[in-house]
Design a protein around this motif. Structure first.
Motif, short mmCIF file in Angstrom:
data_model
loop_
_atom_site.label_atom_id
_atom_site.label_comp_id
_atom_site.label_asym_id
_atom_site.label_seq_id
_atom_site.Cartn_x
_atom_site.Cartn_y
_atom_site.Cartn_z
N TRP A 42 -2.47 -1.43 -9.29
CA TRP A 42 -1.30 -0.83 -9.94
C TRP A 42 -1.68 0.50 -10.59
O TRP A 42 -0.93 1.48 -10.53
CB TRP A 42 -0.71 -1.79 -10.97
CG TRP A 42 0.17 -2.84 -10.39
CD1 TRP A 42 -0.09 -4.17 -10.25
CD2 TRP A 42 1.49 -2.64 -9.85
NE1 TRP A 42 0.97 -4.82 -9.66
CE2 TRP A 42 1.95 -3.90 -9.41
CE3 TRP A 42 2.31 -1.53 -9.70
CZ2 TRP A 42 3.21 -4.06 -8.82
CZ3 TRP A 42 3.56 -1.69 -9.12
CH2 TRP A 42 4.00 -2.95 -8.69
N ASP A 59 5.82 3.68 -3.44
CA ASP A 59 5.92 4.98 -4.10
C ASP A 59 6.60 4.78 -5.46
O ASP A 59 7.74 4.32 -5.53
CB ASP A 59 6.74 5.95 -3.23
CG ASP A 59 6.76 7.36 -3.81
OD1 ASP A 59 6.17 7.58 -4.88
OD2 ASP A 59 7.38 8.25 -3.17
N ASP A 80 0.81 -1.22 0.00
CA ASP A 80 0.00 0.00 0.00
C ASP A 80 0.84 1.26 0.00
O ASP A 80 0.41 2.30 -0.51
CB ASP A 80 -0.94 0.00 1.22
CG ASP A 80 -1.99 -1.09 1.13
OD1 ASP A 80 -2.28 -1.53 -0.01
OD2 ASP A 80 -2.51 -1.50 2.18
N LEU A 131 -1.84 3.20 -7.99
CA LEU A 131 -0.51 3.66 -7.57
C LEU A 131 0.11 4.57 -8.64
O LEU A 131 0.78 5.56 -8.31
CB LEU A 131 0.39 2.46 -7.29
CG LEU A 131 0.02 1.62 -6.07
CD1 LEU A 131 0.85 0.35 -6.01
CD2 LEU A 131 0.20 2.43 -4.79
#
Length: 495
Positions: free
Chosen positions: A148, A106, A103, A151
């Motif tokens: 994905w 970065d 989670d 992110l």
């Protein structure tokens, strides 16, 4: 378990039929933030929407495939009158080894968001899910692919540290920025902002506006997953209205030559008047003699079986190589044709020249009749990207870390980015140092030339003098006949 068995029973006959009739496997559905523009002549704003899934039962992935469009594809002589715009395109491939993203992952370093703003992002993943029998035979685990994408969205749309008080930071603080639900709830606000934005293409290799780092806004124009292969394309929000005819094609080359554990997900779209095609591939693995031939066969299958819709009344390119700008990336799995011990020694010495002279993919690119002859690849000046111990910088099978009976895989440049097309110029080719999987991501920066129509008085003049407009009864047409150099203000007053 019972549900997976039922899914397998449904999928097997279809997959076998696809193999026998050499049809592409997988659905033509895809995910996008914006609906595609319908007509070439329409350059208006695309209304932002929540993340949508286009499928065969609803809206076609090719907007022209379900609507009659009168304007044919521009001929080469018509394109010559277009103006040329330049954009910065970021392309990257990453085999994530079936590891679910944490989670707090970065992606800013990988996407280089702190140093530069790019106009287009083309991102290809392999093994977003483990290639187990359940995942290969069952339905795609779309939740992992969506994670994905979330992110990527968070990294691309994160404001620059130099602008902590930006409007996007304020929206995120209120919980209204970033996600699909926010796009749906604040659609009117986003539409109003998009109407005020302008397109700033790259000129002389400089990005589309240095100030954009302070408050970026990117949207997904197409995202498609087949088993473990995920391909996603992102553009600046103000460019999304110029993206048209997005479509996808999936080709499985795995078990039985048709399952999706190996193969490719390909995406095509138009930016202005230039067609793009991106193929994200995962080819046959293995470092033994004869495995290279399997990879070549997979590549040939992908190039021959990938097919896009032609569209009603439009002769759109159907094959990968028919497009103006083509990028092929992925875990191509080509190895180095040297003994393992010698390969490891040359890697330690960083003797890239000798290693590349024995690189299987370079041979296929440079040799007449090779599987990738005619393609281009940038100069490699980085370490092999495969295979590492997880969370380590040590290559797999090293004597200091290896275990008894463990397979020893020699290092190789498995992850590659190739391209074709006169309007692509590669500016950078390197790798990123993420330890998430046994592969390292590879990325490339391209300067892309795109043809765009010139919207001037002559196009309006030809419309009013054409058969579609009765010029004999038009004061505007009479004016144009008498004075071909009339100003746009005078023309508007007459109308």
């Amino acid at each position: 378990m019972l549900e997976n068995q039922r899914q397998a029973e449904v999928l097997w006959p279809r997959l076998v039929a696809n193999k026998l009739f050499r049809k592409p496997s997988g659905s033509h559905a895809f995910v996008a933030d914006f609906p595609m523009a319908v007509d070439d002549d329409f350059d208006g704003e695309a209304v932002p929407a929540a993340v949508e899934s286009f499928d065969d039962d609803g809206c076609s992935p090719d907007a022209d495939a379900c609507r009659s469009v009168k304007r044919p594809r521009p001929r080469p002589q018509q394109r010559a009158s277009n103006k040329t715009l330049k954009y910065r395109l970021f392309a990257s491939t990453w085999n994530v080894g079936g590891v679910a993203p944490p989670d707090d992952l970065d992606l800013s370093d990988w996407l280089d968001t702190r140093n530069a703003a790019y106009d287009i992002y083309v991102l290809g993943f392999q093994e977003v899910v483990p290639l187990s029998a359940r995942n290969v035979l069952g339905a795609d685990k779309k939740r992992v692919g969506m994670r994905w994408n979330e992110l990527v969205r968070a990294a691309l749309n994160r404001s620059s540290p130099s602008a902590p008080n930006s409007s996007r930071d304020q929206r995120e603080a209120k919980g209204t920025g970033g996600g699909a639900a926010a796009a749906a709830a604040g659609g009117g606000e986003i539409k109003q902002q998009a109407a005020q934005q302008k397109v700033h293409p790259v000129r002389d290799g400089i990005g589309g506006g240095g100030g954009e780092l302070a408050c970026r806004d990117y949207r997904c124009v197409v995202s498609k997953q087949m088993v473990g292969i995920l391909l996603t394309v992102w553009v600046r929000a103000d460019l999304a209205r110029f993206v048209r005819r997005a479509s996808v094609s999936c080709v499985g080359c795995g078990v039985m030559g048709c399952l999706g554990n190996k193969g490719a997900v390909s995406v095509r779209f138009w930016l202005h008047d230039t067609s793009f095609c991106v193929a994200c591939c995962h080819l046959a693995s293995g470092g033994r003699d004869g495995d290279e031939a399997h990879r070549n066969a997979d590549a040939t299958e992908i190039l021959s079986r990938t097919t896009f819709p032609r569209g009603h009344s439009l002769n759109l390119p159907q094959k990968i190589l028919d497009h103006d700008r083509v990028i092929l990336l992925g875990d191509l799995n080509y190895r180095i044709s040297l003994p393992e011990a010698k390969t490891r020694l040359l890697v330690e010495r960083q003797d890239w020249k000798t290693l590349l002279e024995n690189d299987q993919l370079r041979s296929e690119v440079e040799s007449e009749g090779g599987a990738f002859h005619g393609w281009n690849e940038g100069a490699i000046a980085f370490s092999p990207t495969y295979k590492y111990y997880p969370n380590s910088d040590t290559y797999y099978g090293c004597a200091s870390h290896g275990r008894k009976g463990e397979k020893r895989r020699a290092p190789a440049w498995c992850d590659r980015i190739l391209w074709r097309g006169a309007g692509l110029k590669q500016k950078r080719y390197d790798r990123c140092e993420s330890r998430l999987s046994d592969h390292r991501p590879v990325r490339a920066l391209f300067e892309v030339e795109v043809g765009a129509p010139r919207r001037n008085l002559n196009s309006l003049r030809s419309f009013f003098l054409s058969e579609r407009f009765d010029g004999g009864r038009s004061a505007a047409a009479d004016l144009l006949r008498e004075d071909g150099t009339a100003s746009s203000a005078r023309f508007g007053d007459t109308i």
